[in-house]
Design an enzyme around this catalytic site. Structure first.
Site, short mmCIF file in Angstrom:
data_model
loop_
_atom_site.label_atom_id
_atom_site.label_comp_id
_atom_site.label_asym_id
_atom_site.label_seq_id
_atom_site.Cartn_x
_atom_site.Cartn_y
_atom_site.Cartn_z
N HIS A 199 0.87 -1.18 0.00
CA HIS A 199 0.00 0.00 0.00
C HIS A 199 0.91 1.24 0.00
O HIS A 199 2.04 1.17 0.48
CB HIS A 199 -0.85 -0.04 1.28
CG HIS A 199 -1.85 1.07 1.37
ND1 HIS A 199 -1.57 2.27 2.00
CD2 HIS A 199 -3.11 1.16 0.92
CE1 HIS A 199 -2.62 3.05 1.93
NE2 HIS A 199 -3.57 2.41 1.28
N THR A 257 1.30 3.71 1.74
CA THR A 257 1.79 4.23 3.02
C THR A 257 2.97 3.40 3.55
O THR A 257 3.53 3.73 4.60
CB THR A 257 0.68 4.19 4.09
OG1 THR A 257 0.11 2.87 4.09
CG2 THR A 257 -0.40 5.21 3.79
N LYS A 258 3.32 2.33 2.84
CA LYS A 258 4.38 1.43 3.32
C LYS A 258 5.74 1.84 2.75
O LYS A 258 5.82 2.62 1.80
CB LYS A 258 4.05 -0.02 2.94
CG LYS A 258 2.69 -0.49 3.45
CD LYS A 258 2.53 -0.31 4.97
CE LYS A 258 1.38 -1.08 5.57
NZ LYS A 258 0.04 -0.57 5.31
N ASN A 259 6.82 1.28 3.31
CA ASN A 259 8.19 1.66 2.88
C ASN A 259 8.37 1.46 1.39
O ASN A 259 9.04 2.25 0.72
CB ASN A 259 9.24 0.83 3.63
CG ASN A 259 9.25 1.13 5.13
OD1 ASN A 259 8.24 1.58 5.68
ND2 ASN A 259 10.37 0.90 5.78
N VAL A 260 7.84 0.36 0.86
CA VAL A 260 7.92 0.02 -0.56
C VAL A 260 6.48 -0.17 -1.03
O VAL A 260 5.69 -0.82 -0.36
CB VAL A 260 8.70 -1.31 -0.72
CG1 VAL A 260 8.42 -1.95 -2.06
CG2 VAL A 260 10.19 -1.08 -0.52
#
Ligand SMILES: *Cc1c(COP(=O)(O)O)cnc(C)c1O
Length: 383
Positions: free
Chosen positions: A185, A187-190
């Site tokens: 998603h 909002t995640k780091n990747v």
């Protein structure tokens, strides 16, 4: 990302900003020009191999989300009516969705207030004759006390499901259980907008997982030339992402090292430059055991519930977007319908009502981090 480098006083610092990776546009052109835009093409293969190397899990399937990977995990373990799954109350709803949709019951347990992670002592107490699995989530990529959870799991012959949405790249995470979910998603780091992966650490589940992901057909085997026709083999759904998502994901994973360096630099500045303020104010800074975390988020625990609201409002007035996090699932409307607890989960309730997360993304400028820190230092607890 094309922001002016001179920030004016009205510029709001967002809580999070999706990363832009170096090859994503070229990769998208390649996919669109290739005539293979549906799933399981070259970028899916490449991204899958990268995930395998990063996590140490030998069997990785890209999915449309972490939520779908968790749904697949429930189905692969044949969790159903009458079963119970022990899980933390302080987590994202996806782990509970994956259980509730099967007709099984969520048994919510409490957390260790130092980390926000599931407390093994509470798991040991909650496991009973109906327990079908233990579901864990590494908050902020800080590892759960996996050894203790594994010993409970072994003692009772239970599988562990890992929601590793926060912990990509942290040693041992994603392979602590039989099945693990990753999220991509934005909002995640990747990220690839929306996406996920299922890590399968029991090779005997791979064939069924492939079928489940391909609408219940053995099309994956057919494409590898292992069968000469494909047909409907089992229950399934459409859990595979298109090559467009895989193309962006592959590019982001190629930049993973750089992303983590950038995020860790921000995390380290918060940890160092807020330490004195925190000590003087009775604020608890995120302080992972052994310094192990995924630089996914940085949280502070305010001294009182009132300070959570007041601190977020103060930061907003300074142009800084800060955020609280999960409302404990046991107290949520669906949690009351689909779950139960052994007692009131006071640590989860308290953690949830005192926690504040600060802005953190890869590429946050030094001046922006400085503005967040200045705004934090300007807050006086209890005023
Ligand atoms: C983001 C997140 C999810 C959901 O991920 P999706 O890919 O959006 O389904 C689940 N669990 C945790 C802990 C998350 O942070």
């Amino acid at each position: 990302m094309a922001r002016k480098s001179v920030a004016s006083a009205v510029d709001v610092i967002p809580f999070s900003r999706p990363y832009r990776s170096s090859a994503e546009l070229t990769n998208l052109e390649t996919v669109l020009g290739s005539g293979h835009v549906h799933g399981d093409g070259d970028f899916t293969r490449s991204a899958t191999a990268r995930l395998s190397r990063l996590t140490g899990s030998e069997n990785v399937l890209l999915t449309t989300s972490a939520t779908h990977a968790l749904e697949m995990a429930s189905s692969l373990l044949d969790i159903g009516p009458g079963d119970e799954v022990v899980m933390p109350s302080f987590t994202f709803p996806s782990a509970a969705d994956a259980v509730a949709r099967t007709g099984a019951t969520c048994v919510f347990v409490d957390i260790d207030p130092a980390t926000g992670n599931i407390d093994p002592a509470d798991v040991a107490e909650a496991v009973g004759p109906l327990t079908a699995a233990i579901s864990i989530m590494h908050y902020g990529g800080v590892p759960v006390d996996v050894a203790s959870i594994q010993s409970i799991a072994v003692e009772h012959g239970l599988p562990i499901i890992e929601d590793n949405a926060h912990g990509l790249g942290v040693q041992g995470l994603g392979t602590a259980g039989v099945l693990a979910a990753q999220s991509f998603h934005d909002t995640k780091n990747v990220h690839c907008g929306e996406g996920g992966a299922l890590l399968i650490n029991d090779p005997s589940m791979v064939a069924r997982a492939e079928i489940m992901r391909e609408k219940g057909t053995n099309r994956s085997q057919f494409l590898r030339g292992q069968v000469d026709k494909y047909s409907w083999m089992d229950w399934g759904s459409s859990y595979l992402p298109s090559e467009l998502n895989a193309a962006v994901l592959d590019s982001q994973l190629a930049d993973f090292g750089e992303i983590q360096l950038l995020r860790t630099a921000v995390w380290n500045r918060y940890s160092t430059e807020l330490a004195e303020w925190a000590a003087e104010s009775g604020v608890q800074l995120m302080d992972p055991p052994g310094g192990i975390h995924a630089s996914h988020l940085f949280f502070v625990i305010m001294p009182t519930w009132g300070d959570q609201t007041a601190f977020i409002a103060h930061l907003r007035s300074q142009g800084v977007q800060a955020a609280f996090h999960y409302v404990p699932l046991d107290t949520s409307p669906a949690g009351q319908r689909y779950g139960r607890t052994l007692r009131e989960l006071e640590r989860s309730a308290d953690f949830s009502r005192r926690l504040v997360r600060l802005p953190l993304w890869a590429g946050m400028g030094d001046d922006e981090v400085g503005r967040v820190i200045a705004a934090v230092l300007d807050y006086r607890v209890g005023l």
